[in-house]
Design a protein around this motif. Structure first.
Motif, PDB file in Angstrom:
ATOM      1  N   HIS A 171      20.068  30.833 -21.766  1.00 13.61           N
ATOM      2  CA  HIS A 171      21.510  31.001 -21.502  1.00 13.61           C
ATOM      3  C   HIS A 171      21.917  32.396 -22.196  1.00 13.61           C
TER       4      HIS A 171
ATOM      5  N   CYS B 238      25.361  29.815 -25.382  1.00 13.70           N
ATOM      6  CA  CYS B 238      25.637  28.431 -24.821  1.00 13.70           C
ATOM      7  C   CYS B 238      24.549  27.714 -25.542  1.00 13.70           C
TER       8      CYS B 238
ATOM      9  N   CYS C  82      29.416  24.858 -19.151  1.00 14.00           N
ATOM     10  CA  CYS C  82      28.421  25.053 -18.618  1.00 14.00           C
ATOM     11  C   CYS C  82      27.695  23.684 -18.449  1.00 14.00           C
TER      12      CYS C  82
ATOM     13  N   HIS D  20      26.378  34.029 -18.647  1.00 13.98           N
ATOM     14  CA  HIS D  20      27.812  33.708 -18.857  1.00 13.98           C
ATOM     15  C   HIS D  20      28.520  34.965 -19.140  1.00 13.98           C
TER      16      HIS D  20
HETATM   17 ZN   LIG Z   1      25.338  27.729 -20.441  1.00 15.10          ZN
END
Ligand SMILES: [Zn+2]
Ligand SMILES: [Zn+2]
Length: 295
Positions: free
Chosen positions: A95, A70, A138, A115
């Motif tokens: 992330h 991410c 996100c 995630h």
């Molecule tokens: Zn994220």
């Protein structure tokens, strides 16, 4: 296996490796213990080893048995990430992609955002394509759009990759890929263009004006120049002088200019929007009067 060969093998794999992979290369349990005692390798969790020199984010992601993902993956690749200063977005947290069936591993202290997109994660960093799709879900449309244009501008996205990103997005966000361009010089330009698009305003971008031998960020209705200053630091008085000179020269050609800086676009958007709309109305009526005179 000698410790040096063992650490070389881990380095070749990006600094993090499963114990089972090392064993597959011929390292014995005692080889691994010896390297560990010597401080040449570290145990991140059961069955996962790393070099102390491995990237700290990659190591923390591996503690989740996952990959840096991410916004974190894109930032590592040099992509501009919009920070809306919104604590719920957690744009500065690490992330991590743990794969579709990844269990929730924790480590202390941990503030990571995990995630669970489909697929099997390894170690290291996710692909740019996956990271962009993750950012869309996100962090939302603005962060995605600015990151997408930044990645494209930096030459990180082929046509095929752009199609893959588009296909990975929720249908309601695919227009963002269609709207994106490779020539945005700064994230600020991306945000300005997206926000104006949302209120029905289409801008010409990076317009070359021959008479001043220069390019302006945006041109609206062929008469209103919009300039954004995405640079963190002005280059002092000479930069300001250049801007003023340019505004005067374009004014002499009949253009009008509005300039916005980072803080205005990010923190005072209603002021920016109101200024553009009001100036557009004034210029529109002036254009209308001129057209009437010419008729
Ligand atoms: Zn994220
Ligand atoms: Zn964590």
């Amino acid at each position: 296996m000698y410790t040096a060969d063992l650490t070389d093998a881990i380095a070749l794999r990006g600094g993090v490796v499963r114990t089972s992979a090392l064993r597959g290369l011929g390292a014995t349990a005692s080889d691994i213990r010896r390297a560990h005692r010597a401080g040449e390798i570290m145990r991140l969790r059961e069955g996962v080893l790393a070099l102390p020199s491995a990237d700290p984010d990659v190591r923390d992601a591996a503690r989740h048995r996952g990959e840096v993902a991410c916004v974190s993956a894109l930032r590592r690749a040099g992509v501009w990430i919009f920070d809306p200063l919104n604590p719920t977005r957690a744009v500065h947290a690490l992330h991590v992609w743990v794969g579709g069936s990844g269990r929730r591993h924790r480590h202390g202290p941990c503030a990571c955002i995990t995630h669970n997109d489909a697929g099997t994660s390894g170690f290291g960093s996710t692909s740019i394509v996956l990271a962009l799709v993750q950012v869309a879900r996100c962090q939302g449309a603005e962060c995605f759009f600015a990151a997408f244009e930044s990645a494209w501008h930096r030459g990180l996205l082929t046509r095929r990759m752009r199609k893959e990103v588009r296909a990975g997005l929720p249908a309601s966000m695919r227009y963002l890929v269609d709207l994106a361009r490779p020539d945005a010089d700064s994230g600020l330009e991306s945000l300005l263009r997206l926000r104006l698009h949302r209120i029905g305003i289409t801008l010409q971008t990076q317009v070359w004006i021959a008479e001043i031998a220069g390019r302006v960020d945006f041109l609206l209705d062929g008469i209103l120049i919009l300039e954004t200053d995405g640079r963190e630091n002005h280059d002092g008085p000479s930069r300001r002088h250049q801007d003023l000179l340019r505004d005067a020269r374009t004014a002499a050609l009949g253009f009008d200019t509005l300039r916005f800086d980072y803080a205005m676009v990010i923190h005072d958007w209603p002021v920016v929007e109101a200024a553009i709309l009001a100036r557009r109305r004034v210029l529109g009526s002036r254009l209308g009067r001129m057209a009437g005179v010419l008729r």
